[in-house]
Each structure stands twice: as C-alpha cells, then as structure tokens.
Write a protein that holds these residues in place. Structure first.
Motif, PDB file in Angstrom:
ATOM      1  N   PRO A 552      61.565  42.330  76.244  1.00 12.59           N
ATOM      2  CA  PRO A 552      60.225  41.730  76.238  1.00 12.59           C
ATOM      3  C   PRO A 552      59.171  42.757  75.850  1.00 12.59           C
ATOM      4  N   TYR A 553      58.021  42.260  75.406  1.00 12.51           N
ATOM      5  CA  TYR A 553      56.907  43.161  75.136  1.00 12.51           C
ATOM      6  C   TYR A 553      56.480  43.858  76.431  1.00 12.51           C
ATOM      7  N   PRO A 554      56.223  45.159  76.388  1.00 14.31           N
ATOM      8  CA  PRO A 554      55.796  45.878  77.605  1.00 14.31           C
ATOM      9  C   PRO A 554      54.287  45.789  77.841  1.00 14.31           C
ATOM     10  N   PHE A 555      53.683  44.668  77.463  1.00 12.56           N
ATOM     11  CA  PHE A 555      52.256  44.421  77.665  1.00 12.56           C
ATOM     12  C   PHE A 555      52.059  42.914  77.688  1.00 12.56           C
ATOM     13  N   ASP A 556      50.892  42.484  78.081  1.00 12.27           N
ATOM     14  CA  ASP A 556      50.590  41.057  78.135  1.00 12.27           C
ATOM     15  C   ASP A 556      50.149  40.588  76.758  1.00 12.27           C
ATOM     16  N   ALA A 557      51.017  39.881  76.065  1.00 11.12           N
ATOM     17  CA  ALA A 557      50.700  39.398  74.719  1.00 11.12           C
ATOM     18  C   ALA A 557      49.940  38.083  74.739  1.00 11.12           C
ATOM     19  N   THR A 558      49.669  37.548  75.931  1.00  6.91           N
ATOM     20  CA  THR A 558      48.991  36.250  76.026  1.00  6.91           C
ATOM     21  C   THR A 558      47.484  36.382  76.207  1.00  6.91           C
ATOM     22  N   GLY A 559      46.992  37.610  76.239  1.00  5.30           N
ATOM     23  CA  GLY A 559      45.564  37.817  76.487  1.00  5.30           C
ATOM     24  C   GLY A 559      44.718  37.541  75.255  1.00  5.30           C
ATOM     25  N   LYS A 560      43.417  37.746  75.416  1.00  4.45           N
ATOM     26  CA  LYS A 560      42.454  37.550  74.339  1.00  4.45           C
ATOM     27  C   LYS A 560      42.233  38.855  73.596  1.00  4.45           C
ATOM     28  N   PRO A 561      41.842  38.811  72.328  1.00  5.64           N
ATOM     29  CA  PRO A 561      41.766  37.622  71.478  1.00  5.64           C
ATOM     30  C   PRO A 561      43.145  37.217  70.985  1.00  5.64           C
ATOM     31  N   ASP A 562      43.257  36.048  70.380  1.00  8.25           N
ATOM     32  CA  ASP A 562      44.541  35.613  69.853  1.00  8.25           C
ATOM     33  C   ASP A 562      44.953  36.481  68.674  1.00  8.25           C
ATOM     34  N   TYR A 563      46.262  36.509  68.425  1.00  8.71           N
ATOM     35  CA  TYR A 563      46.755  37.073  67.171  1.00  8.71           C
ATOM     36  C   TYR A 563      46.493  36.048  66.050  1.00  8.71           C
ATOM     37  N   VAL A 564      46.895  36.379  64.833  1.00 15.19           N
ATOM     38  CA  VAL A 564      46.733  35.450  63.705  1.00 15.19           C
ATOM     39  C   VAL A 564      47.959  35.530  62.818  1.00 15.19           C
ATOM     40  N   TYR A 565      48.080  34.546  61.938  1.00 14.09           N
ATOM     41  CA  TYR A 565      49.022  34.637  60.827  1.00 14.09           C
ATOM     42  C   TYR A 565      48.299  34.135  59.584  1.00 14.09           C
ATOM     43  N   HIS A 566      48.686  34.647  58.419  1.00 17.71           N
ATOM     44  CA  HIS A 566      47.907  34.338  57.217  1.00 17.71           C
ATOM     45  C   HIS A 566      48.651  34.725  55.959  1.00 17.71           C
ATOM     46  N   CYS A 567      48.144  34.237  54.844  1.00 21.91           N
ATOM     47  CA  CYS A 567      48.565  34.704  53.528  1.00 21.91           C
ATOM     48  C   CYS A 567      47.972  36.095  53.311  1.00 21.91           C
ATOM     49  N   HIS A 568      48.757  37.008  52.722  1.00 21.25           N
ATOM     50  CA  HIS A 568      48.236  38.361  52.507  1.00 21.25           C
ATOM     51  C   HIS A 568      47.743  38.596  51.086  1.00 21.25           C
ATOM     52  N   ILE A 569      47.564  37.535  50.293  1.00 24.53           N
ATOM     53  CA  ILE A 569      46.676  37.646  49.140  1.00 24.53           C
ATOM     54  C   ILE A 569      45.281  37.629  49.738  1.00 24.53           C
ATOM     55  N   LEU A 570      44.573  38.719  49.636  1.00 23.80           N
ATOM     56  CA  LEU A 570      43.356  38.910  50.432  1.00 23.80           C
ATOM     57  C   LEU A 570      42.291  37.878  50.113  1.00 23.80           C
ATOM     58  N   ASP A 571      42.197  37.463  48.861  1.00 29.41           N
ATOM     59  CA  ASP A 571      41.213  36.458  48.480  1.00 29.41           C
ATOM     60  C   ASP A 571      41.551  35.106  49.113  1.00 29.41           C
ATOM     61  N   HIS A 572      42.827  34.833  49.328  1.00 31.37           N
ATOM     62  CA  HIS A 572      43.245  33.607  50.011  1.00 31.37           C
ATOM     63  C   HIS A 572      42.970  33.698  51.502  1.00 31.37           C
ATOM     64  N   GLU A 573      43.311  34.829  52.083  1.00 35.90           N
ATOM     65  CA  GLU A 573      43.075  35.021  53.522  1.00 35.90           C
ATOM     66  C   GLU A 573      41.605  34.830  53.871  1.00 35.90           C
ATOM     67  N   ASP A 574      40.724  35.363  53.033  1.00 32.11           N
ATOM     68  CA  ASP A 574      39.294  35.270  53.321  1.00 32.11           C
ATOM     69  C   ASP A 574      38.766  33.847  53.190  1.00 32.11           C
ATOM     70  N   ASN A 575      39.468  32.977  52.419  1.00 36.11           N
ATOM     71  CA  ASN A 575      38.895  31.649  52.130  1.00 36.11           C
ATOM     72  C   ASN A 575      39.966  30.565  51.983  1.00 36.11           C
ATOM     73  N   ALA A 576      40.569  30.109  53.050  1.00 45.05           N
ATOM     74  CA  ALA A 576      40.627  30.658  54.375  1.00 45.05           C
ATOM     75  C   ALA A 576      42.022  30.313  54.894  1.00 45.05           C
ATOM     76  N   MET A 577      43.000  30.977  54.237  1.00 49.07           N
ATOM     77  CA  MET A 577      44.411  30.732  54.534  1.00 49.07           C
ATOM     78  C   MET A 577      44.840  31.622  55.693  1.00 49.07           C
ATOM     79  N   ILE A 578      44.283  31.326  56.866  1.00 50.10           N
ATOM     80  CA  ILE A 578      44.525  32.125  58.062  1.00 50.10           C
ATOM     81  C   ILE A 578      44.361  31.234  59.286  1.00 50.10           C
TER      82      ILE A 578
END
Length: 591
Positions: A552-578
């Motif tokens: 298991p993760y040795p830290f609390d992964a359920t805390g704030k802020p949330d993680y994210v997932y996204h496209c790593h074409i940066l222009d897509h990530e910014d608008n707004a594939m995230i």
C-alpha cells in the motif's frame, strides 16, 4: 446530459470568459514582437554546430559519515534568463529552473534521488509580472488579479501525497503574492518510495502548461536503487549514462520563442490552437547538436518533452536501440528494436553500442507525421534530431559494462476488480476546426467520476473518438496498456455517444471488435504514459498501490487536493482534456 448540450454550455461559458478576462489578459500578456522580428529562421540554421550539453545534476540526498544515504532539502527557483539554443540564434528569453539564476538551465537540473530516501524541495517563483509567450484566457486558466506568472510543479511519474503532487489549482506567483485555491505549502515531500526509474518535473499550472513548458519549465528526475541496479553493470558515469531531452521549438530572428498568437477559431479562442509544432529540433537545449562518442556502449534516457509532436526515432546507419526500461520501470529483459515511437512525455531507457558499426557517424532521425498518426509528413527540419560522431579508435579505457540477459521482473499483469469506460472527445466547428477537447464530456471542475479504491487494480477501457493519438497520463498510479482494438462502424458509435455519452448504452462491446494491435514488447513496463490510438479502444491495467511488493501507499492518498488524469498533448490538456482522479479508502467506496 448529452454531448451536444455540454457543447452549448461550454460555448456560453467561453463567451462570458472572453468578456470578463480582457483586463486580466492585458496584465498577463507578453510585449508584442516588432514587425522586423516576425521572420522565423529555422531554415537558415546550420545543423550540428553545437555540442550536446551536459545537464547539471543535483543529489536529492546526503551521504553520512557512515556511508548511509539521508534525506535532503533542496531549494529550486524559477527564473527568467537568456538561453542560447543555437550558435547563430540570438539568446532567447526563457523560464527555467535552477538553484539560482546564474545556474538555471534549459532543461533544469537533473535531480538524482535514492529509493526510500526522502527529498524535500522548496519551489520558488521568481518570474516577472508578464509572460514571455501569448496566453489565452478563454481556456480554463489560473489568472492572477495583480499580475505575475502562475506556476506549480508536478513530479511526473512520482508516487507521493496529494499535497505534493502539484495540483493545477495549487498555483502561485512571484513571492507567493497570489495563490490558487488548493495551494497549501511551498515545500513538497518526495518520499521516493517507488522502484527505480526515470521521471521528470514540470509546470502544471491550470491552463498554462503549454506556455510554461514551452518557455522552459521542465527538468529530469531519476530514482536510483543502488543495491538493485549495481549488479546489472549497465553503462554508467556522466559520460556514458546521459539524458537526451528532445523538444521542438520555433524562433523569431531576434531569438524569441515563437508561439501561436492567433487561434484556429479566433472568435471562440483568440490564441489557442489544438497543437504546437516547432520547426527546430532541440536536444538538451541545443538545436540539432552533435555528440562525439567512443566505440563502446552508452546508456541514453530518451524523453520527448515536445508539446504535441510524436517522435518515431531511428539511426541513419542502422544502429539499434536495446531498450532496458520505459518510463518508471525496467523491463523484465532487454528488447532490441530498430525504431522507437515516443509520445509527448514518454521516456525510453536504452543502450546503444557504437562498437557495432563501422561508420564514423550516425544521425538520430525522426519520421513521425504531425499530428500523429495521419498528419503532415515530417519535413527535413523535423527528420533530423542530432548527430553522433563516432571515434575511429577503440576506447582508451576498456568498456566493462554489460547488457544483462534479464533485468527486473516486476509484476506484469494483475486481476482487476472494476472496469471503467473512459472516452476522449474533440469538439469541432462545421468547418472541422477544433474548439476544445474533453474526457467523458466533462470538465476538470466537474465532480470526480473516477474514484478508485486505494490498493485496488482497475481495467480502464479508453475509447478515442478523435483523429489523433493521445498520450494518456495518470497522476500517482502505475499502469500498462495491453491491447488496442479498432472500432467497427465508428460513425454509428460516435453518433450514439454524441447523444447519450454512455459507452455501455451505445454497445461498445459490439463496436470494439475490429483489428487488434498488440503493445510492443519494449513498452511492457509499468508506465506513466500510454498511447491511445484514434477510433479505437485501448485496454489499460491501472494499479493504485506500489508495484514493487504489491504494498500500500505509505501515505494517505485520499486527501485533498485530488489527483488528475489527462492527455499529455499540452494544448489538449489545457483545453480541456483533463479530469479529477479521487482516491477513496476501501470502507468509503460505493463501488
């Protein structure tokens, strides 16, 4: 809500943003480029005149008198300075990382960490009031009210607590004058609990990743495990174990970096375009450099940090890549391949043996079309990455490094407990111009719909309804693609998804029955980026705990802020594939 309704709401929001952000845009805009400097000069530059630089390295640990490795606290700032990309280009204004302005570089210093030894980094923003590149306030963007360039650092591929992940909403400006809603600390804690591998750090401010990375806010990060790696006897040392950080850029004749300043649909987005493609290929901050090499084995950690350009690499004289790792893990055994396809943000760890050729030089080449895979063929400027000048003599010091027959047998498949359908959309005008992109038809600001249980393994069926390949990146998790299946009767499926936005209701199992593409052997590692092919469904196994030892993760992964997932074409990530990725504790899960 159907996709059409979501599109209408999005257009209304865009109009409102255009009205209310014009004043802020003036505060944050770069000075205009003079007409005399508008000529772009890529075609006038001579290749192979600059030597490949050695990037500075910083240890993220200290060594005690007893030889033990101990935690270390680093302070790394972000600075504006001048950088020479080519002998014949005037020095460019860039934003770069460093321990001080004088030592800051493009890319930033490589941070070397030790597994299970914590590295603390205080990230400081010393950037000016205005950006050096144009930005578009009509995409969701971190916008300070009194000026300044918002930044926040994400350790890409890192396993760490949410507060140290670099949330897009945790941005801050110079001297922390303004801070995003999720900003909580200036010092991040990187426990380095994961297995040995290649990572990188880069800016992740909301809506500004494409500008801030294009300006230079990126650097490499390596986690080493000496006890595990020493017996492998791979090429090592500053001369024979090197990063090759590949990025495309365009330049005006005054040296300033060119970026799109007119949107492809300017009445919606005045400056945003769906991809940035530069004309000049840079490696370690130099345009088309050269490297003199000995007739021996070298280890190269290849990373594509371009905003949108895919790279399909090969050597002009037929040399091969021996792949030993991909992204954040080693492979079970080395794989020899004549070509490598790198999406933006993807890393391959390779060995090249220059003693296996009789030629005195070789060119690292690229033939990937852009956008990938069916865009414009690579032209002469994009086809060339760098040159290796190969010594005619044997090395003065014998090469005692080896290519082992086996590497690290991390687990390669697991039994998932839940299947999710993830759909990538692109929204187009009647004339087929892109206005924005999304995942599952939702915004980053919408509540999380992906709420995995910590410690679980999930199966993500990622459906790409666009014409481009998209590099999928998940924060925190490790994952690997297993297969890609082409969609049959895609127009029928797309029409249904436009109305219902529900893959199951639209009979995805009936449409995902086309040709099957296997994942290349050299990509069967635990990844932080996988390629999602167009008009297909790619199966991805996602693991939400430590790969090594299934811990298991040795830290609390359920805390704030949330993680994210996204496209790593940066222009897509910014608008707004995230989208947000919210982890939950087992007892709190409703799934």
């Amino acid at each position: 809500m159907g996709r059409t309704q979501l599109t209408m709401l999005r257009l209304i929001v865009v109009v409102l943003v255009l009205v209310f952000t014009s004043a802020c845009a003036k505060l944050f805009a770069p000075p205009p480029v003079a007409d005399a400097d508008l000529q772009r000069i890529a075609g006038t530059l001579e290749m192979f005149v600059d030597e490949l630089p050695h990037m500075p390295k910083i240890n993220g640990y200290t060594v005690g008198v007893d030889g033990t490795n101990n935690p270390k606290h680093l302070t790394i700032g972000m600075y504006q300075k001048k950088w020479k990309f080519h002998r014949d280009i005037p020095a460019s204004n860039v934003f770069v990382y460093g321990t001080c302005r004088d030592s800051a570089t493009f890319p930033g210093p490589t941070i070397e960490a030790i597994k299970d030894v914590t590295t603390y980094i205080t990230w400081l923003n010393h950037l000016p009031l205005t950006h050096i590149l144009p930005w578009d306030p009509t995409v969701p963007t971190a916008t300070p009210t009194i000026g300044g360039v918002p930044t926040v650092v994400h350790l890409h591929g890192g396993v760490h607590e949410p507060a140290s992940d670099g949330s897009a909403f945790a941005w801050f400006t110079n001297h922390f004058r303004e801070r995003g809603p999720f900003w909580s600390r200036s010092t991040y804690t990187y426990t380095n609990v994961q297995h040995a591998g290649n990572l990188w750090y880069h800016d992740h401010a909301l809506g500004l990743t494409r500008e801030n990375l294009l300006a230079g806010l990126l650097g490499m990060y390596v986690i080493r495990d000496p006890a595990l790696e020493a017996p492998l006897n791979l090429p090592s040392g500053v001369e024979f174990d090197r990063h090759l950080v590949i990025a495309d850029r365009s330049f005006y004749s005054d040296g300033s970096i060119f970026m799109n300043s007119t949107g492809n649909v300017p009445y919606i987005h005045p400056q945003w375009q769906p991809e940035y493609f530069g004309e000049v290929m840079t490696v370690n901050g130099k345009a088309w450099p050269f490297l003199a090499v000995q007739r021996r084995k070298y280890r190269f950690r290849l990373i594509n940090v371009s905003n949108a350009r895919y790279l399909h690499l090969n050597f002009s004289n037929g040399l091969t890549f021996t792949v030993i790792g991909s992204d954040t893990s080693y492979l079970p055994a080395p794989i020899v391949t004549p070509t490598l396809l790198l999406s933006p943000a993807e890393i391959f760890d390779v060995i090249v043996d220059f003693n296996t050729t009789t030629t005195s030089e070789t060119i690292l080449q690229n033939d990937a079309p852009y956008p990938y895979p069916t865009g414009t063929p690579a032209g002469p400027l994009h086809q060339t990455i760098m040159k290796f000048s190969i010594s005619t003599n044997q090395p003065i010091t014998p090469d005692t490094s080896t290519i082992p027959t086996t590497l690290i047998p991390y687990p390669t498949s697991l039994s998932p407990t839940l299947t999710r359908y993830i759909t990538m959309y692109e929204y187009l005008t009647p004339s087929n111009q892109s206005t924005h992109l999304s995942i599952n038809g939702l915004r980053l600001e919408d509540p999380a719909t992906e709420t995995p249980v910590t410690g679980s393994t999930e199966l993500w069926e990622v459906i790409n309804l666009t014409g481009d390949d998209h590099p999928l990146h998940l924060h925190l998790a490790m994952f690997q693609a297993t297969k890609t299946v082409a969609l049959v009767d895609p127009d029928v499926f797309v029409a249904c998804m436009n109305v219902s936005n529900d893959a199951v209701a639209c009979n995805i199992t009936g449409h995902a029955t086309g040709s099957v593409t296997k994942v290349p052997e050299h990509e069967k590692a635990w990844k932080n980026v996988v390629k999602i092919a167009p008009m297909s469904m790619t199966t991805v196994i996602v693991k939400f705990n430590l790969v090594e030892g299934d811990k298991p993760y040795p830290f609390d992964a359920t805390g704030k802020p949330d993680y994210v997932y996204h496209c790593h074409i940066l222009d897509h990530e910014d608008n707004a594939m995230i989208r947000p990725l919210k982890l939950v504790a087992p007892l709190l899960s409703a799934e």
